[in-house]
Motif scaffolding. Sequence first.
Motif, PDB file in Angstrom:
ATOM      1  N   ILE A 103       0.755  -1.269  -0.187  1.00 24.83           N
ATOM      2  CA  ILE A 103      -0.047  -0.002  -0.013  1.00 24.83           C
ATOM      3  C   ILE A 103       0.971   1.061   0.056  1.00 24.83           C
ATOM      4  N   ASP A 104       0.496   2.053  -1.036  1.00 25.40           N
ATOM      5  CA  ASP A 104       1.244   3.485  -0.891  1.00 25.40           C
ATOM      6  C   ASP A 104       0.636   4.401  -0.258  1.00 25.40           C
ATOM      7  N   PRO A 105       1.232   4.943   1.042  1.00 24.95           N
ATOM      8  CA  PRO A 105       0.418   5.643   1.805  1.00 24.95           C
ATOM      9  C   PRO A 105       0.418   7.066   1.287  1.00 24.95           C
ATOM     10  N   ALA A 106       1.067   7.382   0.379  1.00 28.37           N
ATOM     11  CA  ALA A 106       0.979   8.786  -0.132  1.00 28.37           C
ATOM     12  C   ALA A 106       0.024   9.025  -0.982  1.00 28.37           C
ATOM     13  N   HIS A 107      -0.486   7.873  -1.534  1.00 27.78           N
ATOM     14  CA  HIS A 107      -1.773   8.234  -2.391  1.00 27.78           C
ATOM     15  C   HIS A 107      -2.982   7.110  -1.893  1.00 27.78           C
ATOM     16  N   SER A 108      -2.954   6.805  -0.630  1.00 26.57           N
ATOM     17  CA  SER A 108      -4.041   6.171   0.041  1.00 26.57           C
ATOM     18  C   SER A 108      -4.389   7.059   1.303  1.00 26.57           C
ATOM     19  N   SER A 109      -5.728   6.639   1.507  1.00 24.26           N
ATOM     20  CA  SER A 109      -6.180   7.186   2.686  1.00 24.26           C
ATOM     21  C   SER A 109      -7.172   6.169   3.564  1.00 24.26           C
ATOM     22  N   ILE A 110      -6.888   6.305   4.924  1.00 26.79           N
ATOM     23  CA  ILE A 110      -7.964   5.399   5.782  1.00 26.79           C
ATOM     24  C   ILE A 110      -8.583   6.306   6.641  1.00 26.79           C
ATOM     25  N   GLY A 111      -9.764   6.477   6.457  1.00 25.67           N
ATOM     26  CA  GLY A 111     -10.362   7.429   7.419  1.00 25.67           C
ATOM     27  C   GLY A 111     -11.748   6.871   8.170  1.00 25.67           C
ATOM     28  N   PHE A 112     -12.323   8.035   8.738  1.00 23.47           N
ATOM     29  CA  PHE A 112     -13.783   7.830   9.216  1.00 23.47           C
ATOM     30  C   PHE A 112     -14.752   8.655   9.411  1.00 23.47           C
ATOM     31  N   THR A 113     -15.824   8.579   9.420  1.00 21.57           N
ATOM     32  CA  THR A 113     -17.055   9.478   9.420  1.00 21.57           C
ATOM     33  C   THR A 113     -17.895   9.177  10.653  1.00 21.57           C
ATOM     34  N   VAL A 114     -18.149  10.111  11.607  1.00 21.71           N
ATOM     35  CA  VAL A 114     -18.993   9.858  12.748  1.00 21.71           C
ATOM     36  C   VAL A 114     -19.924  11.012  13.139  1.00 21.71           C
ATOM     37  N   ARG A 115     -21.327  10.848  13.509  1.00 18.64           N
ATOM     38  CA  ARG A 115     -22.115  11.835  13.896  1.00 18.64           C
ATOM     39  C   ARG A 115     -21.448  12.606  15.170  1.00 18.64           C
ATOM     40  N   HIS A 116     -21.783  13.980  15.070  1.00 24.87           N
ATOM     41  CA  HIS A 116     -21.397  14.718  16.353  1.00 24.87           C
ATOM     42  C   HIS A 116     -22.570  15.487  16.562  1.00 24.87           C
ATOM     43  N   ALA A 117     -22.911  15.545  18.154  1.00 23.78           N
ATOM     44  CA  ALA A 117     -24.016  16.415  18.507  1.00 23.78           C
ATOM     45  C   ALA A 117     -25.336  15.958  17.950  1.00 23.78           C
ATOM     46  N   MET A 118     -25.371  14.832  17.214  1.00 22.25           N
ATOM     47  CA  MET A 118     -26.717  14.513  16.780  1.00 22.25           C
ATOM     48  C   MET A 118     -27.171  15.212  15.297  1.00 22.25           C
ATOM     49  N   VAL A 119     -26.146  16.439  14.885  1.00 20.73           N
ATOM     50  CA  VAL A 119     -26.452  17.131  13.979  1.00 20.73           C
ATOM     51  C   VAL A 119     -25.724  17.281  12.521  1.00 20.73           C
ATOM     52  N   THR A 120     -24.225  16.835  12.709  1.00 19.78           N
ATOM     53  CA  THR A 120     -23.523  17.044  11.495  1.00 19.78           C
ATOM     54  C   THR A 120     -22.372  15.858  11.789  1.00 19.78           C
ATOM     55  N   ASN A 121     -21.673  16.015  10.687  1.00 20.14           N
ATOM     56  CA  ASN A 121     -20.584  14.999  10.854  1.00 20.14           C
ATOM     57  C   ASN A 121     -19.245  15.265  11.218  1.00 20.14           C
ATOM     58  N   VAL A 122     -18.337  14.382  11.742  1.00 22.70           N
ATOM     59  CA  VAL A 122     -17.018  14.887  11.586  1.00 22.70           C
ATOM     60  C   VAL A 122     -16.274  13.625  11.058  1.00 22.70           C
ATOM     61  N   ARG A 123     -15.401  14.138  10.316  1.00 20.76           N
ATOM     62  CA  ARG A 123     -14.301  13.422   9.437  1.00 20.76           C
ATOM     63  C   ARG A 123     -12.923  13.490   9.869  1.00 20.76           C
ATOM     64  N   GLY A 124     -12.292  12.264   9.878  1.00 18.38           N
ATOM     65  CA  GLY A 124     -11.085  12.238  10.214  1.00 18.38           C
ATOM     66  C   GLY A 124     -10.420  11.137   9.508  1.00 18.38           C
ATOM     67  N   SER A 125      -8.946  11.251   9.335  1.00 16.57           N
ATOM     68  CA  SER A 125      -8.023  10.268   8.953  1.00 16.57           C
ATOM     69  C   SER A 125      -6.915   9.845   9.673  1.00 16.57           C
ATOM     70  N   PHE A 126      -6.263   8.700   9.065  1.00 17.67           N
ATOM     71  CA  PHE A 126      -5.139   8.400   9.900  1.00 17.67           C
ATOM     72  C   PHE A 126      -3.777   8.634   8.919  1.00 17.67           C
ATOM     73  N   GLY A 127      -2.937   9.305   9.240  1.00 21.75           N
ATOM     74  CA  GLY A 127      -1.948   9.861   8.108  1.00 21.75           C
ATOM     75  C   GLY A 127      -0.745   8.916   8.299  1.00 21.75           C
ATOM     76  N   GLU A 128      -0.794   7.806   9.022  1.00 20.39           N
ATOM     77  CA  GLU A 128       0.378   6.948   9.001  1.00 20.39           C
ATOM     78  C   GLU A 128      -0.196   5.456   9.034  1.00 20.39           C
TER      79      GLU A 128
END
Length: 204
Positions: free
Chosen positions: A32-57
């Motif tokens: 896997i080429d980490p420079a051209h790949s992403s592993i992340g997540f989406t989770v609901r925050h405060a019942m009204v919006t989404n927070v998105r994040g990723s793991f850089g390494e």
Amino acid sequence: MALFNRKNTAPSTTATLAVDPALAALTGTYTIDPAHSSIGFTVRHAMVTNVRGSFGEHEGTLTLDGTNPGASTASIDVKIASVDTGIADRDGHLVSADFFDAEKFPRMTFRSTQAEQLGGDAYRVTGDLTIKDVTRPLSIDLEFNGSATDVYGNERVGFEGSADILRSDWGLTWNAALETGGVMVSDKVKLNFDISAIKAAPQA
């Protein structure tokens, strides 16, 4: 193009299909080429919006077997401390003992146990996901984006997909009640994968 094990609903007396030459040509080990790949997540925050994040390494290996696709495997390791949601204080909370406890459990891992084609370029890879000290089965739905040789002569394959989990199943239970009802962070989390992997040169 079938990369993994087709679901076989035909009678056992049916003749075995010939191996697809294009599929057979993809056989090999890919990093896997980490420079051209992403592993992340989406989770609901405060019942009204989404927070998105990723793991850089992160790092991982795909082993594709074009002559016996069901033997294909995937292995991924993610460094928890590399989490990035765009807000340092939130990232600090995520790596703390309230959530991932990254100091004690620095890595999240996935080890495949089965792969199958769902139809067309749609696939499902099933394996064991370990977060903290909990290992549970996880199925990831993927789309095969194809293969190509890049400008540096690297042979690449690409996949993208997702999986829904309940974080409480892996012991990630921290939360806070809202005055208006509900909770600060949803239990349901969507994991997102966008993978580009480079084929290793054949050994002499």
